[in-house]
Design a protein around this motif. Structure first.
Motif, PDB file in Angstrom:
ATOM      1  N   GLY A 412      -0.684  13.500   9.636  1.00 56.82           N
ATOM      2  CA  GLY A 412       0.560  13.010  10.213  1.00 56.82           C
ATOM      3  C   GLY A 412       1.593  14.080  10.484  1.00 56.82           C
ATOM      4  O   GLY A 412       2.348  13.993  11.441  1.00 56.82           O
ATOM      5  N   GLU A 413       1.637  15.080   9.615  1.00 51.84           N
ATOM      6  CA  GLU A 413       2.610  16.156   9.740  1.00 51.84           C
ATOM      7  C   GLU A 413       1.986  17.380   9.077  1.00 51.84           C
ATOM      8  O   GLU A 413       1.047  17.238   8.299  1.00 51.84           O
ATOM      9  CB  GLU A 413       3.861  15.843   8.933  1.00 51.84           C
ATOM     10  N   PRO A 414       2.571  18.551   9.335  1.00 56.95           N
ATOM     11  CA  PRO A 414       2.124  19.690   8.522  1.00 56.95           C
ATOM     12  C   PRO A 414       2.421  19.364   7.059  1.00 56.95           C
ATOM     13  O   PRO A 414       3.477  18.815   6.758  1.00 56.95           O
ATOM     14  CB  PRO A 414       3.010  20.844   9.004  1.00 56.95           C
ATOM     15  N   ASP A 436      -6.958  18.478   5.191  1.00 57.79           N
ATOM     16  CA  ASP A 436      -5.719  18.364   5.964  1.00 57.79           C
ATOM     17  C   ASP A 436      -6.159  18.224   7.413  1.00 57.79           C
ATOM     18  O   ASP A 436      -6.595  19.181   8.041  1.00 57.79           O
ATOM     19  CB  ASP A 436      -4.873  19.619   5.730  1.00 57.79           C
ATOM     20  N   THR A 437      -6.063  17.007   7.926  1.00 57.33           N
ATOM     21  CA  THR A 437      -6.685  16.684   9.207  1.00 57.33           C
ATOM     22  C   THR A 437      -5.654  16.634  10.323  1.00 57.33           C
ATOM     23  O   THR A 437      -4.750  15.823  10.299  1.00 57.33           O
ATOM     24  CB  THR A 437      -7.374  15.312   9.128  1.00 57.33           C
ATOM     25  N   TRP A 438      -5.815  17.500  11.310  1.00 59.48           N
ATOM     26  CA  TRP A 438      -4.905  17.478  12.464  1.00 59.48           C
ATOM     27  C   TRP A 438      -5.538  16.680  13.597  1.00 59.48           C
ATOM     28  O   TRP A 438      -6.680  16.940  13.988  1.00 59.48           O
ATOM     29  CB  TRP A 438      -4.596  18.897  12.971  1.00 59.48           C
ATOM     30  N   TRP A 439      -4.793  15.728  14.115  1.00 56.11           N
ATOM     31  CA  TRP A 439      -5.214  14.996  15.309  1.00 56.11           C
ATOM     32  C   TRP A 439      -4.060  14.176  15.830  1.00 56.11           C
ATOM     33  O   TRP A 439      -2.957  14.248  15.286  1.00 56.11           O
ATOM     34  CB  TRP A 439      -6.460  14.138  15.038  1.00 56.11           C
ATOM     35  N   GLN A 440      -4.282  13.434  16.892  1.00 54.36           N
ATOM     36  CA  GLN A 440      -3.217  12.682  17.561  1.00 54.36           C
ATOM     37  C   GLN A 440      -3.734  11.323  18.023  1.00 54.36           C
ATOM     38  O   GLN A 440      -4.945  11.130  18.144  1.00 54.36           O
ATOM     39  CB  GLN A 440      -2.756  13.436  18.821  1.00 54.36           C
ATOM     40  N   THR A 441      -2.790  10.439  18.352  1.00 52.29           N
ATOM     41  CA  THR A 441      -3.174   9.170  18.962  1.00 52.29           C
ATOM     42  C   THR A 441      -4.080   9.454  20.168  1.00 52.29           C
ATOM     43  O   THR A 441      -5.084   8.776  20.399  1.00 52.29           O
ATOM     44  CB  THR A 441      -1.913   8.405  19.433  1.00 52.29           C
ATOM     45  N   ASP A 525       1.752  20.670  20.479  1.00 50.61           N
ATOM     46  CA  ASP A 525       2.048  21.285  19.188  1.00 50.61           C
ATOM     47  C   ASP A 525       2.019  22.809  19.298  1.00 50.61           C
ATOM     48  O   ASP A 525       1.255  23.366  20.081  1.00 50.61           O
ATOM     49  CB  ASP A 525       1.008  20.868  18.131  1.00 50.61           C
ATOM     50  N   ARG A 540       6.017  20.435  16.642  1.00 47.26           N
ATOM     51  CA  ARG A 540       6.000  20.142  18.069  1.00 47.26           C
ATOM     52  C   ARG A 540       6.674  21.281  18.838  1.00 47.26           C
ATOM     53  O   ARG A 540       7.675  21.838  18.380  1.00 47.26           O
ATOM     54  CB  ARG A 540       6.746  18.828  18.362  1.00 47.26           C
ATOM     55  N   LYS A 634       7.062  10.348  10.222  1.00 48.08           N
ATOM     56  CA  LYS A 634       7.323  11.686  10.759  1.00 48.08           C
ATOM     57  C   LYS A 634       8.833  11.896  10.905  1.00 48.08           C
ATOM     58  O   LYS A 634       9.545  11.015  11.375  1.00 48.08           O
ATOM     59  CB  LYS A 634       6.663  11.835  12.124  1.00 48.08           C
TER      60      LYS A 634
HETATM   61  C1  7RM Z   1      -2.860  11.095  13.518  1.00 48.16           C
HETATM   62  C2  7RM Z   1      -1.454  11.149  14.020  1.00 48.16           C
HETATM   63  C3  7RM Z   1       0.328  13.326  16.281  1.00 48.16           C
HETATM   64  C4  7RM Z   1       1.169  14.524  15.872  1.00 48.16           C
HETATM   65  C5  7RM Z   1       0.494  15.835  16.139  1.00 48.16           C
HETATM   66  C6  7RM Z   1       1.183  16.736  15.133  1.00 48.16           C
HETATM   67  C7  7RM Z   1       1.348  15.847  13.927  1.00 48.16           C
HETATM   68  C8  7RM Z   1      -0.734  15.070  12.726  1.00 48.16           C
HETATM   69  C9  7RM Z   1      -1.135  16.764  11.426  1.00 48.16           C
HETATM   70  C10 7RM Z   1       0.007  17.064  12.213  1.00 48.16           C
HETATM   71  C11 7RM Z   1       0.165  19.128  11.210  1.00 48.16           C
HETATM   72  C12 7RM Z   1      -1.583  17.755  10.485  1.00 48.16           C
HETATM   73  N1  7RM Z   1      -1.272  10.797  15.323  1.00 48.16           N
HETATM   74  N2  7RM Z   1       0.227  15.986  12.993  1.00 48.16           N
HETATM   75  N3  7RM Z   1      -1.553  15.517  11.768  1.00 48.16           N
HETATM   76  N4  7RM Z   1       0.644  18.243  12.094  1.00 48.16           N
HETATM   77  N5  7RM Z   1      -0.906  18.913  10.425  1.00 48.16           N
HETATM   78  N6  7RM Z   1      -2.649  17.544   9.691  1.00 48.16           N
HETATM   79  O1  7RM Z   1      -0.551  11.493  13.292  1.00 48.16           O
HETATM   80  O2  7RM Z   1      -0.077  10.585  17.477  1.00 48.16           O
HETATM   81  O3  7RM Z   1       1.006   9.767  15.480  1.00 48.16           O
HETATM   82  O4  7RM Z   1       0.902  12.115  15.852  1.00 48.16           O
HETATM   83  O5  7RM Z   1       1.378  14.516  14.449  1.00 48.16           O
HETATM   84  O6  7RM Z   1       2.430  17.122  15.611  1.00 48.16           O
HETATM   85  O7  7RM Z   1       0.690  16.224  17.485  1.00 48.16           O
HETATM   86  S1  7RM Z   1       0.163  10.761  16.077  1.00 48.16           S
END
Ligand code: 7RM
Length: 669
Positions: A412-414, A436-441, A525, A540, A634
């Motif tokens: 969700g966030e760093p 620590d999983t980074w991804w997006q909608t 990002d 961001r 967030k």
């Molecule tokens: C799954 C989700 C996406 C945005 C993404 C980042 C931030 C998500 C991480 C992260 C750092 C992480 N979908 N983000 N995971 N930043 N480390 N592990 O959150 O569409 O709601 O948000 O969230 O900025 O672009 S989301």
């Protein structure tokens, strides 16, 4: 050029260095984390991917020949008709598994019914007031088929859009799976959203039906879902039918000819419903996410590719086993809830735990009580929750036996290194790997992440790209930057679970994600890669600060602040400054025992100066009771930016969790 110096008050592994980059376009990076955690031998031995070398080998192959890799993975799914071609890529439009036909609910349910998994728990649910329900795969299958027939009876057909406005209860999963079973396209609207948000989403999607409940529970109070729906529908919309599940028993109005009760409708239909075969590219769902301009974007996901993305990540990232109890704490209204509460675990035949309510109801140990009561083995939650638990104090955690946990996840966030360390020690007992999983909608599934048996972790880094994901950090010209140089995070190849478009707005899709670097996906990002190639997400791009020609990511300054013993959370933003371009303003919340003072402000400024460098020293520190957050946790820096520069808050605030926070922040002067 890199000259780490050790830091007096932070754990010794922290080091900072100041560098001057010629290239002003890049985001500079000062906070260097040195701690490394290798996967334990015992864990690695049992994991699907057992070593860094094995990961690297598969990763290289998956990038050299993505279609071969994905086709091999896709064979593990159930197809009613095999595909003819793996990928058709006419940038920025991808089609995966052309000619293939499948059904997502069949993959989540029917295929587990032939063997012993038939009687395995699919969903274990706990309501906020404490009710408990368990649905086996057989039972869930029956409920889904039964409800799918209710949808048909109410004239919902393949391709129709259906809004789901439900709390995190099994019926949310049932409604989603029932839509998928008949090829209807669902759009889940988070139960905390207002009537206006529902109305906007109906208008944009052209939904003809809506599934909701009378009410849901949040911190002991009943949220009047059906009332909100009535407001949203007043004045007329495309919605012809509202199906209402009785959850909270609160009094509601039923509109004759429009509204029907879920339980009544079940009486009119049987529970046999074959999963229809849809094309791999048939739309599965639209999920709205707030854009920076205010108009919500309907992210469209399709069937085959999306299913494959969540299947593979569930398998390799969480390394789920039959004996696991997987708990993703997200609400079903977010993409994390779609992919890792509902579809991911069920596709694997795993047991998923769903919890309806707040983490601190009735007490701040609710999560730990649940972990202990059910013996949860994998916990997947968000940094915002972790920071809240830290504030509430370790005593709440220590009351409970968390020894069942074997793997932890963050999303969700760093995640600030200090929060990571706390999660690791206090929740994981020092024995659980953290992914620590980074991804997006937009990406649908996890993209950058450790594999728990293979990739050594560093607190605060999402580490390396998942198989088939060609991630890179580039400068303004699209050139890959060197180690520890910040830039924009992009994805250079299409991947199966990628969004296909913004619903009804092809142009915005092309412009927003694919125009800056042609044929490459812009994540929005900022990031850097360290010398091991590890990714560090710095926030961001819109939030990046430009201080006297230095581009600074917000996350590093925030992490330095959070590492101070008295700080709970921090959000850093820029304010226009004649001299420096931007001045650094830090909004800080303190831990329970600390109190705001001028001395502490000075101490925090010095603290950042010591650990990152003078350039990052906040010009202003503001203490706050709470930070404005989205409902998924967030921090909304955009609002803080406006407050910091003395403006009124404008733009979209519909995703804001608690409006009173804004008023308090503005008063703070
Ligand atoms: C799954 C989700 C996406 C945005 C993404 C980042 C931030 C998500 C991480 C992260 C750092 C992480 N979908 N983000 N995971 N930043 N480390 N592990 O959150 O569409 O709601 O948000 O969230 O900025 O672009 S989301």
């Amino acid at each position: 050029m890199l000259q780490p110096t050790s830091c007096p008050r932070l754990p010794s592994a922290f080091a900072s260095d100041i560098r001057n980059f010629a290239m002003e376009t890049n985001i500079e990076s000062y906070l260097i984390e040195k701690r490394v955690f290798k996967p334990a031998k015992e864990f690695a031995k049992k994991a699907r991917i057992k070593s860094l070398a094995q990961y690297q080998k598969i990763y290289r192959e998956s990038i050299r020949r993505p279609e071969t890799f994905w086709a091999r993975e896709a064979k593990e799914l159930t197809w009613q008709k095999p595909w003819k071609k793996v990928l058709d890529w006419k940038a920025p439009f991808a089609k995966w598994f052309i000619g293939g036909q499948l059904n997502l609910s069949e993959n989540c349910l029917d295929r587990h019914l032939n063997g012993w998994r038939r009687n395995k728990a699919a969903i274990i649910w706990e309501g906020e007031p404490g009710e408990k329900r368990t649905l086996t795969y057989q039972q869930l299958h029956r409920e889904v088929c039964h409800f799918a027939n209710v949808l048909k009876r109410n004239r919902i057909r393949k391709g129709d859009r259906v809004i789901i406005y439900l709390p995190t209860i099994p019926e949310a999963a049932i409604a989603m799976l029932a839509c998928a079973r008949i090829g209807a396209v669902h759009s889940v609207v988070f139960g905390g959203f207002s009537a206006d948000s529902i109305r906007d989403r109906i208008a944009d999607s052209g939904a003809i039906a809506l599934i909701t409940a009378d009410g849901s529970y949040r911190r002991g109070a009943v949220v009047p879902l059906k009332n909100n729906v009535d407001h949203a529908l007043s004045g007329g919309t495309t919605v012809k039918r509202v199906i209402v599940f009785k959850r909270a028993g609160n009094e509601i109005h039923m509109e004759e000819g429009r509204d029907v009760w879920w339980h009544r409708e079940l009486e009119y239909v049987d529970a046999n419903c074959e999963p229809i075969a849809v094309a791999s590219e048939h739309p599965l769902y639209i999920l709205y996410t707030s854009g920076s301009t205010g108009k919500p974007k309907g992210i469209l996901h399709t069937t085959g590719g999306y299913l494959l993305g969540i299947y593979s990540t569930m398998k390799y990232v969480f390394d789920v086993r039959d004996e696991d109890l997987f708990w993703c704490t997200a609400d079903v209204g977010w993409v994390t809830g779609h992919s890792y509460v509902v579809y991911g675990p069920l596709t694997l035949g795993a047991t998923t735990l769903m919890y309806e309510g707040a983490p601190n109801w009735p007490e701040p140990d609710r999560f730990w009580k649940i972990v202990e009561d059910y013996r949860v083995t994998i916990l997947y939650t968000a940094p915002t929750a972790i920071r809240a638990f830290i504030r509430w104090g370790d005593d709440w955690v220590k009351k409970h036996d968390l020894s069942s946990l074997r793997l932890l996840g963050s999303v969700g966030e760093p995640i600030n290194p200090e929060a990571w360390m706390w999660y690791h020690k206090t929740i994981g007992g020092g024995r659980c790997p953290i992914v620590d999983t980074w991804w997006q909608t937009e990406t649908g599934a996890i993209m950058i992440t450790p594999l728990p048996g293979a990739i050594p972790t560093k607190p605060g880094s999402a580490t390396l790209a998942f198989f088939g994901v060609d991630a890179a950090v580039v400068n303004e010209r699209g050139e890959e930057v060197g180690a520890n140089v910040g830039g924009k995070l992009i994805i250079r190849k299409p991947w199966p679970s990628m969004l296909r478009t913004i619903y009804g707005d092809q142009e915005r899709y092309q412009k927003q994600y694919w125009s800056e670097f042609k044929g490459r996906y812009l994540t929005g990002d900022g990031a850097r890669r360290d010398r091991d190639g590890y990714f560090w997400i710095v926030g961001r791009i819109d939030d990046v600060l430009n201080v006297a020609g230095h581009r600074l990511g917000t996350s590093e300054i925030e992490s330095a602040l959070v590492a101070h013993t008295q700080v709970e959370e921090a959000a850093v933003v820029g304010r226009p400054d004649e001299m420096k371009g931007q001045a650094v303003v830090a909004f800080v919340t303190l831990k329970g025992s600390a109190s705001p003072s001028t001395r502490l402000k000075a101490e925090l400024r010095d603290h950042v100066g010591i650990h990152i460098g003078a350039i990052a020293k906040p010009d202003e520190v503001r203490f706050a009771e709470a930070l404005p957050k989205t409902r998924s946790g967030k921090i909304m820096r955009r609002l803080l930016k406006e407050i910091a520069s003395g403006q009124n808050v404008t733009g979209d605030t519909t995703t804001l969790e608690d409006f009173s926070v804004l008023a308090k922040l503005s008063e703070e002067e």
